[in-house]
Design a protein around this motif. Structure first.
Motif, PDB file in Angstrom:
ATOM      1  N   THR A 204      46.620  -2.248 -51.391  1.00  0.00           N
ATOM      2  CA  THR A 204      45.496  -1.480 -51.931  1.00  0.00           C
ATOM      3  C   THR A 204      44.308  -2.384 -52.222  1.00  0.00           C
ATOM      4  O   THR A 204      43.172  -2.095 -51.815  1.00  0.00           O
ATOM      5  CB  THR A 204      45.923  -0.731 -53.209  1.00  0.00           C
TER       6      THR A 204
ATOM      7  N   ILE B 245      50.977   4.812 -52.568  1.00  0.00           N
ATOM      8  CA  ILE B 245      49.552   4.718 -52.248  1.00  0.00           C
ATOM      9  C   ILE B 245      48.764   5.944 -52.733  1.00  0.00           C
ATOM     10  O   ILE B 245      47.655   5.781 -53.239  1.00  0.00           O
ATOM     11  CB  ILE B 245      49.339   4.452 -50.742  1.00  0.00           C
TER      12      ILE B 245
ATOM     13  N   MET C 181      45.571   5.088 -54.951  1.00  0.00           N
ATOM     14  CA  MET C 181      44.251   5.404 -54.405  1.00  0.00           C
ATOM     15  C   MET C 181      43.665   6.683 -55.009  1.00  0.00           C
ATOM     16  O   MET C 181      42.605   7.130 -54.602  1.00  0.00           O
ATOM     17  CB  MET C 181      44.324   5.530 -52.878  1.00  0.00           C
TER      18      MET C 181
ATOM     19  N   CYS D 272      43.104   6.973 -45.923  1.00  0.00           N
ATOM     20  CA  CYS D 272      44.474   6.801 -46.415  1.00  0.00           C
ATOM     21  C   CYS D 272      45.429   7.795 -45.773  1.00  0.00           C
ATOM     22  O   CYS D 272      45.125   8.975 -45.663  1.00  0.00           O
ATOM     23  CB  CYS D 272      44.517   6.992 -47.921  1.00  0.00           C
TER      24      CYS D 272
END
Length: 144
Positions: free
Chosen positions: A53, A77, A81, A105
Motif C-alpha cells: 500500500t 487492501i 485503501m 485497486c
C-alpha cells in the motif's frame, strides 16, 4: 576420468534444466501493464499489505499505479485503501478496478461478501487469481 565426470555432470545438468523448463508455465504479459512489482513472503503477518500500500501511494505520485491484492483468504487492501465499492464490469465483461488515492485497486475482498468465509482449494484459488490478473480492464498502468 575428470573429463568423463565433467561430461556426465554437463549432460545431467543439461537434461535436468530441460526437464524442469518443460514443467514451468509460459510467461504471459498482463495487458496494459508496463511493470510489475511483487511484494511477497512465505510467512503471514509480516506487513506485506502495508508495504504494498505504501509503495503504491509513493509510486502514484510519479506514474499510473494499480494495486492487486492476490490474497484470496484474507484480503486487507480494501480496508487499507478505504474502499468498499463493488467493481463494475465493462462491455467486454472485464472488471474495472476501484480507484482511490489515484491508485487502481483490485482485490478479492471487493468481490466476495465480507461476512461469508471463502472455502476454496487448489484449482478454484488459481482460477480466482487468474481472473484478478487477466480479467481486469481499464486504463493502462505503469506499475501493477
Amino acid at each position: 576420468m575428470n573429463k568423463q565426470l565433467c561430461q556426465l555432470c554437463h549432460n545431467f545438468l543439461r537434461r535436468g534444466t530441460h526437464s524442469i523448463s518443460r514443467g514451468l508455465p509460459k510467461k504471459l504479459p498482463i495487458a496494459g501493464v508496463k511493470n510489475i512489482l511483487l511484494v511477497a513472503s512465505g510467512k503471514g503477518g509480516v506487513g506485506k499489505s502495508t508495504i504494498a500500500t505504501n509503495l503504491s501511494i509513493a509510486l502514484s505520485k510519479r506514474c499510473s499505479v494499480g494495486l492487486l491484492d492476490a490474497d484470496v483468504f484474507g484480503p486487507s487492501i480494501p480496508l487499507m485503501m478505504n474502499i468498499s465499492d463493488v467493481p463494475e464490469t465493462n462491455h467486454q465483461k472485464l472488471i474495472i478496478p476501484v480507484d482511490n488515492y489515484n491508485i487502481k485497486c483490485m482485490s478479492m475482498g471487493l468481490l466476495v461478501d465480507k461476512e461469508s468465509p471463502v472455502v476454496w482449494r487448489g484449482l478454484m484459488v488459481m482460477q480466482a487469481i487468474r481472473k484478478l490478473l487477466r480479467g481486469v480492464g481499464g486504463d493502462r498502468l505503469t506499475c501493477w
